[in-house]
Design a protein around this motif. Structure first.
Motif, short mmCIF file in Angstrom:
data_model
loop_
_atom_site.label_atom_id
_atom_site.label_comp_id
_atom_site.label_asym_id
_atom_site.label_seq_id
_atom_site.Cartn_x
_atom_site.Cartn_y
_atom_site.Cartn_z
N ASP A 154 0.84 -1.20 0.00
CA ASP A 154 0.00 0.00 0.00
C ASP A 154 0.88 1.25 0.00
OD1 ASP A 154 -2.08 1.80 0.23
OD2 ASP A 154 -2.20 1.60 2.42
N TYR A 157 0.48 3.75 2.94
CA TYR A 157 1.03 3.39 4.25
C TYR A 157 2.54 3.51 4.25
CZ TYR A 157 1.91 0.89 8.60
OH TYR A 157 2.33 0.57 9.88
N TRP A 158 3.19 3.05 3.19
CA TRP A 158 4.65 2.99 3.15
C TRP A 158 5.29 4.22 2.51
CZ3 TRP A 158 6.25 -0.68 6.20
CH2 TRP A 158 5.50 -1.85 6.35
N MET A 198 -0.32 -1.92 9.98
CA MET A 198 -0.49 -1.85 8.53
C MET A 198 -1.87 -2.39 8.12
SD MET A 198 -0.30 -4.00 5.63
CE MET A 198 0.72 -5.39 6.17
N SER A 201 -4.63 0.02 9.03
CA SER A 201 -4.63 1.14 8.10
C SER A 201 -5.35 0.77 6.80
CB SER A 201 -3.19 1.58 7.81
OG SER A 201 -3.15 2.58 6.81
N LYS A 205 -8.73 2.44 5.28
CA LYS A 205 -8.63 3.08 3.96
C LYS A 205 -9.74 2.62 3.03
CE LYS A 205 -5.50 3.37 -0.05
NZ LYS A 205 -4.13 3.09 -0.54
#
Length: 577
Positions: A154, A157-158, A198, A201, A205
């Motif tokens: 994603d 996120y990263w 993660m 999230s 999303k």
């Protein structure tokens, strides 16, 4: 629909053993009313099967297991399971697949799209990536099947994207109502909290619930923590499986009304007592009651590393056919922690500690070794090496006086290694080596000496963390003698020797090593953190020069983000040009 998440501890290649665990989990889930049981990635073979995947007879056994065992099991309860599958048009192509069985038939399949080829992973060596990503259907539900790495890409996120495609985004764009990820995600310290964050999230999303089912157990160097979890569309953890233990977790997937989004409701635990790691039940509450999202807090501490190592030892011995462990006890911190971990893993009745004092061994070290064994309740032997050492000196020095050089220091370690391996051969013990990551990194270890053995328990545990483990082991009572935690570390191979004659303080050394090995920083970048540049360069030089030793070391259990061994493949003969 009631769903069971079954996290299992497989033995690689033992398809019969895996099937037995799968049958038991399905039967147990069915007793609790589950209509779907979900298993981890490559649950039929265990992960990672490595070059077993190159053997046609192995793949044929997998195919028979799917057709003759897994499919019939799904007649009453649907199953989602991971297995290697050969291509229909080209059997030379192999896919890492998530398979949906229902009513005794295969009714859905999704291959893994993202094949990791970094650190400990080498999946592009074996598998072809999926060419499409579509939901599968079960009782009117659109399930988005993904496999491990598929969920780790994603970009939001990263703040970056490792792969060109995002299987999660594609799957949900095709109408998947719930995301299911079957996984074999190996543990390192901090991984559990990172993974949960993660996944939460992602759920927030996309506004979709997520079921994450992970393998558990030790397989060679890798330790899998399990910690399967269910997350609702708001990003709250609804249900959490145990860490470092097999578990079966139940939850209800519901649709409040026609056209509404799916919701998850936790159900009491199928296996009483399997409380997740780090989650203490409230006083007076039955352990079989479910934990709500508000009560679940994932917070890692040194206890996770402790239990990872205990599981890694136990599984390595059991899966390789050993029942007893042998540890050389020096009276120092590393051998003390190794012996304590072994006793926890195998039971003290299956552990032997052997002290092998030389002329340089202090009385305190000898008494600490004996006291440790008594505190642990393990068997203990003392075999002095003075006679053997003296014979070596006389033979190798031509009858002249001792020289006190490195060769004479190391021969003591090699005598001890030979003694341990003699006992191993004669009595059937697996010898556990005791060197830590800090020593292995800079070559502060002896080939065919203290490196002799079948499993390097602390090979990925920095020295500072070894002390943290010792304090954790002593949390309720003194097991490791107090003197062991306060005396200066020493190999005791010459008079008055201490580790810091050759090395900087371990707090400094470990920080430099983490920056160089785990973070892959340059000498200049590390020095920029406040370390002396000449010292940093010297440490890096030692790390690079010691690669030939590590290549000959016993396999070590991985608990950091970058371990020596399969995850760090450096050449031996190289230089900076």
């Amino acid at each position: 629909m009631r769903i069971a998440m079954a996290q299992l501890d497989p033995t690689i290649g033992d398809i019969g053993g895996s099937l037995a665990k799968i049958r038991q989990a399905v039967a147990e889930a069915r007793q609790h009313g589950a209509g779907l049981v979900i298993f981890p990635e490559l649950a039929v073979t265990g992960y990672p099967p490595r070059d077993l995947l190159c053997r046609h007879d192995f793949l044929e056994r997998v195919e028979r297991a799917l057709a003759e065992d897994i499919a019939p099991l799904s007649r009453e309860t649907a199953i989602i399971i991971g297995a290697p599958v050969r291509g229909r048009g080209n059997p030379a192509f192999l896919y890492n697949a998530a398979l949906l069985y229902s009513g005794g038939e295969l009714c859905g399949r999704q291959d893994k799209s993202l094949l990791p080829n970094y650190d400990v992973f080498d999946e592009s060596r074996y598998f072809k990536p999926a060419t499409r990503r579509l939901p599968v259907f079960l009782e009117g539900l659109r399930l988005g099947l993904t496999i491990c790495e598929d969920i780790w890409n994603d970009k939001d996120y990263w703040n970056r994207q490792l792969y060109d495609i995002d299987p999660v985004a594609e799957m949900l764009a095709q109408g998947a109502e719930i995301l299911i990820n079957i996984s074999a995600s190996p543990y390192h310290y901090g991984k559990i909290a990172l993974r949960a964050d993660m996944l939460r999230s992602l759920a927030r999303k996309y506004g979709r619930p997520i079921l994450y089912i992970n393998q558990v157990g030790g397989n060679d160097e890798l330790i899998f923590d399990g910690t399967s979890l269910a997350i609702d569309a708001n990003g709250d953890v609804v249900s959490l499986a145990a860490s470092f233990a097999e578990d079966l977790v139940l939850l209800d997937l519901e649709r409040p009304q026609a056209g509404a989004a799916l919701t998850l409701k936790p159900v009491k635990r199928a296996r009483p007592g399997a409380i997740p790691a780090g989650v203490a039940p409230e006083a007076g509450r039955n352990e079989t009651e479910f934990l709500t999202g508000e009560e679940i807090v994932i917070s890692e501490d040194i206890s996770y590393v402790y239990r990872a190592l205990v599981l890694g030892i136990a599984d390595y011995l059991h899966k390789t056919g050993f029942r007893k462990a042998l540890v050389g006890l020096s009276g120092g911190i590393d051998s003390s922690v190794t012996a304590a971990l072994a006793a926890a893993a195998m039971g003290p009745e299956n552990v032997l500690g052997v002290a092998m004092p030389s002329r340089y061994s202090s009385p305190g070290s000898r008494s600490d070794a004996r006291k440790l064994a008594a505190n642990l309740g393990i068997a203990f032997r003392e075999i002095p090496i003075e006679g053997m050492f003296k014979a070596y000196l006389e033979a190798m020095n031509g009858g002249g006086p001792p020289r006190g050089d490195l060769a004479e220091e190391n021969v003591q370690a090699r005598i001890r290694g030979n003694i341990l391996m003699f006992i191993s051969n004669r009595e059937g013990y697996l010898t556990l080596t005791t060197g830590n990551k800090s020593e292995m990194a800079v070559g502060y270890c002896t080939l065919y000496g203290d490196m002799s053995g079948g499993l390097a328990v602390l090979a990925d545990v920095p020295k500072v963390m070894v002390y943290d483990l010792a304090r954790y082991i002593n949390r309720d009572r003194e097991i490791i003698p107090a003197d062991v935690l306060v005396k200066p570390p020493s190999a005791e191979l010459r008079p008055g020797q201490v580790d810091q004659d050759s090395l900087p303080p371990y707090e400094v050394l470990d920080a430099i090593l983490q920056a160089y090995i785990e973070e892959e920083k340059s000498a200049e970048e590390i020095a920029g953190r406040g370390f002396d540049l000449d010292l940093v360069r010297e440490i890096i030089r030692k790390v690079d020069r010691a690669e030939y030793k590590r290549r000959q070391a016993a396999p070590g259990l991985r608990v950091t983000s970058k371990a020596f061994g399969m995850g760090r493949r450096m050449p031996i003969a190289w230089r900076v040009g």
